[in-house]
Design a protein around this motif. Structure first.
Motif, PDB file in Angstrom:
ATOM      1  N   TYR A 220       0.834  -1.203   0.000  1.00 28.37           N
ATOM      2  CA  TYR A 220       0.000   0.000   0.000  1.00 28.37           C
ATOM      3  C   TYR A 220       0.869   1.253   0.000  1.00 28.37           C
ATOM      4  CZ  TYR A 220      -3.122   3.633   1.785  1.00 28.37           C
ATOM      5  OH  TYR A 220      -3.816   4.809   1.955  1.00 28.37           O
ATOM      6  N   CYS A 221       1.879   1.286   0.853  1.00 29.03           N
ATOM      7  CA  CYS A 221       2.743   2.461   0.962  1.00 29.03           C
ATOM      8  C   CYS A 221       3.614   2.643  -0.276  1.00 29.03           C
ATOM      9  CB  CYS A 221       3.620   2.346   2.209  1.00 29.03           C
ATOM     10  SG  CYS A 221       2.690   2.439   3.761  1.00 29.03           S
ATOM     11  N   LYS A 223       2.968   1.984  -3.300  1.00 31.52           N
ATOM     12  CA  LYS A 223       2.194   2.505  -4.425  1.00 31.52           C
ATOM     13  C   LYS A 223       1.812   3.968  -4.233  1.00 31.52           C
ATOM     14  CE  LYS A 223       0.419  -1.859  -6.194  1.00 31.52           C
ATOM     15  NZ  LYS A 223      -0.766  -2.673  -6.532  1.00 31.52           N
ATOM     16  N   ARG A 224       2.126   4.506  -3.069  1.00 25.06           N
ATOM     17  CA  ARG A 224       1.810   5.913  -2.792  1.00 25.06           C
ATOM     18  C   ARG A 224       3.062   6.723  -2.501  1.00 25.06           C
ATOM     19  NH1 ARG A 224      -2.038   2.719  -2.153  1.00 25.06           N
ATOM     20  NH2 ARG A 224      -4.213   3.327  -2.385  1.00 25.06           N
ATOM     21  N   CYS A 227       4.592   5.962   3.167  1.00 24.76           N
ATOM     22  CA  CYS A 227       3.623   6.392   4.180  1.00 24.76           C
ATOM     23  C   CYS A 227       4.364   7.137   5.287  1.00 24.76           C
ATOM     24  CB  CYS A 227       2.906   5.183   4.787  1.00 24.76           C
ATOM     25  SG  CYS A 227       1.790   4.318   3.644  1.00 24.76           S
TER      26      CYS A 227
END
Length: 361
Positions: A220-221, A223-224, A227
Motif C-alpha cells: 500500500y505504501c 504505491k503511494r 507512508c
C-alpha cells in the motif's frame, strides 16, 4: 500458509492477502450449508473477502448477485432529500434482484410475512435469476453489510424465512445465500438462534495475521510513494484491520491523527461510564476487568454481562467465543495506560496525556 493474489485488486489498490482459513471454511461450508453468515469487527475486510470469493473461487457456471446494503441505504437517504440517484453499473443480475426485493416488499405490505409467503418470493427469485442466465448450476445471492437493512426486526424475520425456505424446498436447492454482518449485530440480536436448524453456518472474520498485514501495508505504501505513519503505529491504533490503513494514513497526512485519537477516547469514556452504571460497578474496577479480558486473562462474563452488552452496542468491544476483544487496539492501550500508570479516563478523554506514550505502550 501465505496467500498473495495479484490477479485481484482490492479497494486499497493492492493484491489480495491472507484469508486462507476463511476461504477454506466458505468452500467447505457451501458443500452442505444453504446460508452462511460472515461476521467480524468493523473494517476487518468482510466485504473484500466476499468479493474475492465470488470472483475467484466460484465456477464459471455459477452466477453471483451481490447486493450492497450500504448503497441501498445511501440511495434511500439521497432520495429522501429529493436527489435522484442513478446507478450506471447495474447488471442484469442486479436488476433481477431489485425486482425480487420489490416482490418481497409487496408480500410484506399485503400479508404477515411467514414462511409460506416468502417461499413464493424465493421461488420467484429462483425463476427470475435462472430465467436471466438459464442453465446455470448454482446461484449465489450475497447480501453485504446486512445489518444496515435491519428495521424493527423485519430483516431478521426475512432472513429466517429465506434460510428456512432454502433449506427445506428441493426446487430451491441451487440457491446459496451469503450474508456479511457486523459483530455487534450478531451479538446483540437473536439472529444466531433464529437461523439454527436451517442448514446455516456462521464464520468469524478476524484481523490479518502479522506477516500478511506487513506485506499488505508495505505494498500500500509503496504505491503511494511511502507512508508517513509507521506500521507499528497503525497496529497500535487499529490492530491489523485492513480497512483502517487508508484512514490512519490520511489522518496523519492531514494533521488530524491526534484529534481522531481524542475523539475515539471520548467515545470510549462515554461507553465505559454507561457500562459501569449498567453493571453497577466503579469505573476503575471495570477498567481493570476490561484490561484483563482484552489480554485473555478472564472470560467476558467475568467482566459483567450488562457491561459487555453496552460496550458491544457502542462498538467498543466484541465477543469471540468466551473472550471479549477491543474493536480498536487503541481502546485496549488507553485502558491499560489508565490502570497501570494511574491516568484517569477523564484525563485521557480530555487529551491530558502524551499520544506517543499511549501508542508506544
Amino acid at each position: 500458509m501465505l496467500l498473495r493474489d495479484c490477479s485481484y485488486v482490492t479497494g486499497l489498490n493492492t493484491c489480495f492477502y491472507d484469508r486462507v482459513s476463511e476461504l477454506g471454511e466458505l468452500e467447505r461450508g457451501f458443500r452442505w450449508a444453504h446460508t452462511i453468515v460472515l461476521y467480524g469487527p468493523r473494517s476487518s475486510g468482510k466485504s473484500e473477502l466476499v468479493r474475492y470469493y465470488v470472483s475467484r473461487r466460484l465456477g464459471s457456471d455459477v452466477i453471483a448477485v451481490v447486493f450492497d446494503a450500504r448503497r441501498k441505504r445511501g440511495t434511500r437517504f439521497f432520495e429522501s432529500l429529493g436527489v435522484e440517484v442513478v446507478h450506471l453499473d447495474e447488471s442484469v443480475a442486479s436488476r433481477a434482484l431489485d425486482a425480487i426485493l420489490k416482490i418481497l416488499e409487496g408480500l410484506r405490505a399485503n400479508m404477515p410475512l411467514d414462511l409460506r409467503a416468502l417461499t413464493h418470493g424465493a421461488r420467484e427469485l429462483y425463476k427470475v435469476l435462472l430465467g436471466v442466465v438459464g442453465g446455470l448450476s448454482e446461484v449465489y445471492v450475497v447480501v453485504d453489510e446486512a445489518h444496515l437493512l435491519e428495521e424493527r426486526g423485519a430483516f431478521i424475520r426475512d432472513l429466517e424465512a429465506v434460510a428456512g425456505a432454502l433449506a427445506k424446498y428441493r426446487e430451491l436447492s441451487n440457491i446459496r445465500l451469503l450474508v456479511t454482518s457486523s459483530e455487534g449485530f450478531i451479538s446483540t440480536t437473536d439472529v444466531y438462534s433464529r437461523l439454527r436448524g436451517y442448514s446455516e453456518k456462521f464464520i468469524a472474520v478476524e484481523e490479518l495475521d502479522e506477516e500478511h498485514f506487513k506485506m499488505l501495508y508495505e505494498e500500500y505504501c509503496s504505491k503511494r510513494g511511502g507512508c508517513i505513519t509507521p506500521l507499528n503505529m497503525v497496529e497500535a491504533i487499529a490492530g491489523r484491520l485492513p480497512g483502517y490503513i487508508a484512514e490512519v494514513e490520511w489522518r496523519a497526512r492531514s494533521g488530524e491523527l491526534e484529534s481522531f485519537i481524542k475523539v475515539e477516547l471520548k467515545k470510549l469514556l462515554r461507553a465505559i461510564v454507561e457500562a459501569s452504571l449498567a453493571e453497577g460497578v466503579g469505573l476503575e474496577q471495570l477498567a481493570r476487568k476490561l484490561v484483563m479480558a482484552f489480554e485473555g486473562s478472564i472470560r467476558y462474563y467475568e467482566v459483567g454481562l450488562k457491561a459487555v452488552e453496552v460496550l458491544i452496542e457502542r462498538n467498543i468491544a466484541y465477543e469471540r467465543g468466551l473472550t471479549v476483544k477491543p474493536q480498536l487496539n487503541l481502546y485496549a492501550r488507553a485502558l491499560k495506560l489508565a490502570v497501570e500508570k494511574g491516568v484517569t479516563l477523564d484525563s485521557l478523554a480530555e487529551g491530558g496525556f502524551d499520544v506517543r506514550e499511549l501508542l508506544e505502550l
